[in-house]
Design a protein around this motif. Structure first.
Motif, mmCIF file in Angstrom:
data_model
loop_
_atom_site.group_PDB
_atom_site.id
_atom_site.type_symbol
_atom_site.label_atom_id
_atom_site.label_comp_id
_atom_site.label_asym_id
_atom_site.label_seq_id
_atom_site.Cartn_x
_atom_site.Cartn_y
_atom_site.Cartn_z
ATOM 1 N N ALA A 177 0.849 -1.194 0.000
ATOM 2 C CA ALA A 177 0.000 0.000 0.000
ATOM 3 C C ALA A 177 0.880 1.237 0.000
ATOM 4 O O ALA A 177 1.892 1.294 0.704
ATOM 5 N N GLY A 178 0.511 2.221 -0.799
ATOM 6 C CA GLY A 178 1.323 3.426 -0.865
ATOM 7 C C GLY A 178 0.563 4.603 -1.436
ATOM 8 O O GLY A 178 -0.572 4.472 -1.916
ATOM 9 N N LEU A 179 1.208 5.752 -1.356
ATOM 10 C CA LEU A 179 0.662 6.998 -1.899
ATOM 11 C C LEU A 179 1.648 7.546 -2.926
ATOM 12 O O LEU A 179 2.851 7.585 -2.668
ATOM 13 N N ALA A 180 1.129 7.970 -4.068
ATOM 14 C CA ALA A 180 1.963 8.537 -5.120
ATOM 15 C C ALA A 180 1.619 10.006 -5.300
ATOM 16 O O ALA A 180 0.482 10.340 -5.651
ATOM 17 N N ALA A 181 2.593 10.879 -5.013
ATOM 18 C CA ALA A 181 2.412 12.308 -5.304
ATOM 19 C C ALA A 181 2.570 12.484 -6.805
ATOM 20 O O ALA A 181 3.661 12.277 -7.348
ATOM 21 N N VAL A 182 1.475 12.807 -7.495
ATOM 22 C CA VAL A 182 1.488 12.843 -8.961
ATOM 23 C C VAL A 182 1.636 14.281 -9.453
ATOM 24 O O VAL A 182 1.114 15.223 -8.844
ATOM 25 N N PHE A 183 2.350 14.427 -10.564
ATOM 26 C CA PHE A 183 2.607 15.742 -11.152
ATOM 27 C C PHE A 183 2.300 15.674 -12.641
ATOM 28 O O PHE A 183 2.791 14.791 -13.349
ATOM 29 N N LYS A 184 1.487 16.611 -13.101
ATOM 30 C CA LYS A 184 1.128 16.680 -14.515
ATOM 31 C C LYS A 184 2.051 17.658 -15.238
ATOM 32 O O LYS A 184 2.622 18.559 -14.611
ATOM 33 N N PRO A 185 2.202 17.514 -16.553
ATOM 34 C CA PRO A 185 3.150 18.358 -17.289
ATOM 35 C C PRO A 185 2.913 19.854 -17.102
ATOM 36 O O PRO A 185 3.862 20.624 -17.008
ATOM 37 N N ASN A 186 1.663 20.271 -17.043
ATOM 38 C CA ASN A 186 1.368 21.699 -16.920
ATOM 39 C C ASN A 186 0.994 22.107 -15.501
ATOM 40 O O ASN A 186 0.502 23.212 -15.280
ATOM 41 N N GLY A 187 1.207 21.219 -14.538
ATOM 42 C CA GLY A 187 0.836 21.518 -13.164
ATOM 43 C C GLY A 187 1.968 22.141 -12.373
ATOM 44 O O GLY A 187 3.082 22.327 -12.868
ATOM 45 N N ALA A 188 1.649 22.460 -11.114
ATOM 46 C CA ALA A 188 2.659 23.051 -10.222
ATOM 47 C C ALA A 188 3.717 22.008 -9.875
ATOM 48 O O ALA A 188 3.424 20.820 -9.744
ATOM 49 N N ARG A 189 4.941 22.468 -9.716
ATOM 50 C CA ARG A 189 6.051 21.564 -9.406
ATOM 51 C C ARG A 189 6.757 21.943 -8.111
ATOM 52 O O ARG A 189 7.861 21.468 -7.847
ATOM 53 N N THR A 190 6.124 22.794 -7.325
ATOM 54 C CA THR A 190 6.815 23.296 -6.126
ATOM 55 C C THR A 190 7.121 22.200 -5.125
ATOM 56 O O THR A 190 8.117 22.262 -4.418
ATOM 57 N N GLY A 191 6.262 21.171 -5.046
ATOM 58 C CA GLY A 191 6.505 20.108 -4.076
ATOM 59 C C GLY A 191 7.280 18.936 -4.614
ATOM 60 O O GLY A 191 7.511 17.966 -3.888
#
Length: 272
Positions: A177-191
């Motif tokens: 079991a896990g959590l994936a912090a997902v990032f989209k190409p046009n999304g914010a990348r601060t985290g």
């Protein structure tokens, strides 16, 4: 010559007047006209916010998703998108590991530094974008940084109690079991960490090394559930029918923190 009309006798006149007065006294009072009903204001219905998911609630949702996946049914979890979560889980249970031991990506660890005078906390997110855990066909993501929910059979936030006959050095069970912090190409990348670990060093006082916490430490993951490209918040995978499915939740991670067992914050990182 017309005869004069005689006036009524006085007694009869008095009797008639008395009867009229008595009839007036005995008349039933007429009910007052019904007043128009006041227009009732419809009650204000307030929708309480969905409760924040904790470790137990999130693991329960993943158990349901794993069961559905294993049964060949549609995996739920779309309703979780948008729900906030605050997950605390224990790590560093028992003696801190040696600095030479390699830490597994996606798991928080605490180890003695090389000089044995300080404790080093570390959490390196795992790269799950092409791992097959969330599906290689999801082209909507630019990155997926993973964090395991260690010991998913344990719903509390504390370290497990070691059975008398158990060995602390036995091999750990595979992560499921896990959590994936997902990032989209046009999304914010601060985290986004881009391979950088969350690290913190705990030093002692008066030149003495710190005393490790007997009940371990706590990793805090806080944020909001989101969804993969298919709209579901949880994806499950299994290599074989007799293996427990590995389920991963898509999240937007807002905060990562290390705490001691009493909830005292040691270090934190916030998105933005």
């Amino acid at each position: 010559m017309l005869d004069p009309i005689a006036s009524p006798r006085p007694q009869l006149v008095v009797l008639a007047v008395s009867l009229l007065a008595l009839a007036g006294c005995q008349r039933e009072p007429q009910p007052a006209p019904a007043s128009a009903k006041k227009s009732e204001t419809p009650p204000v219905v307030t929708v309480a916010p969905a409760p924040v998911l904790d470790r137990a609630g999130l693991l329960q949702a993943m158990d349901i998703a794993a069961s559905a996946f294993a049964a060949g049914r549609e995996v739920g979890g779309a309703s979780l998108a948008g729900r906030r979560f605050v997950v605390r889980q224990a790590f560093g249970c028992g003696e801190p590991r040696d600095a030479a031991e390699a830490a597994a990506d996606g798991l928080a660890t605490v180890a003695w530094a090389k000089d044995s005078q300080s404790l080093k906390f570390s959490l390196a997110p795992a790269d799950w974008l092409r791992s097959g855990l969330i599906g290689n066909d999801d082209t909507s993501l630019e990155a997926a940084e993973g964090f395991w929910l260690a010991r998913p059979w344990l719903r509390t936030e504390a370290c497990p109690a070691l059975a008398p006959a158990a060995s602390a050095s036995s091999q750990a069970s595979p992560q499921t079991a896990g959590l994936a912090a997902v990032f989209k190409p046009n999304g914010a990348r601060t985290g986004r960490r881009n391979g950088r670990a969350y690290e913190f060093t705990l030093r002692g006082e008066d030149g003495q090394p710190p005393v490790p916490s007997a009940p371990g430490y706590r990793l805090v993951l806080e944020g909001r559930m989101t969804a993969f490209a298919d709209g579901r918040a949880i994806h499950c995978r299994a290599a074989a029918a007799d293996q427990r499915p590995v389920c991963i939740g898509a999240v937007q991670l807002d905060r990562v923190a290390f705490e001691d067992a009493d909830g005292q914050m040691l270090s934190e990182w916030r998105d933005g």
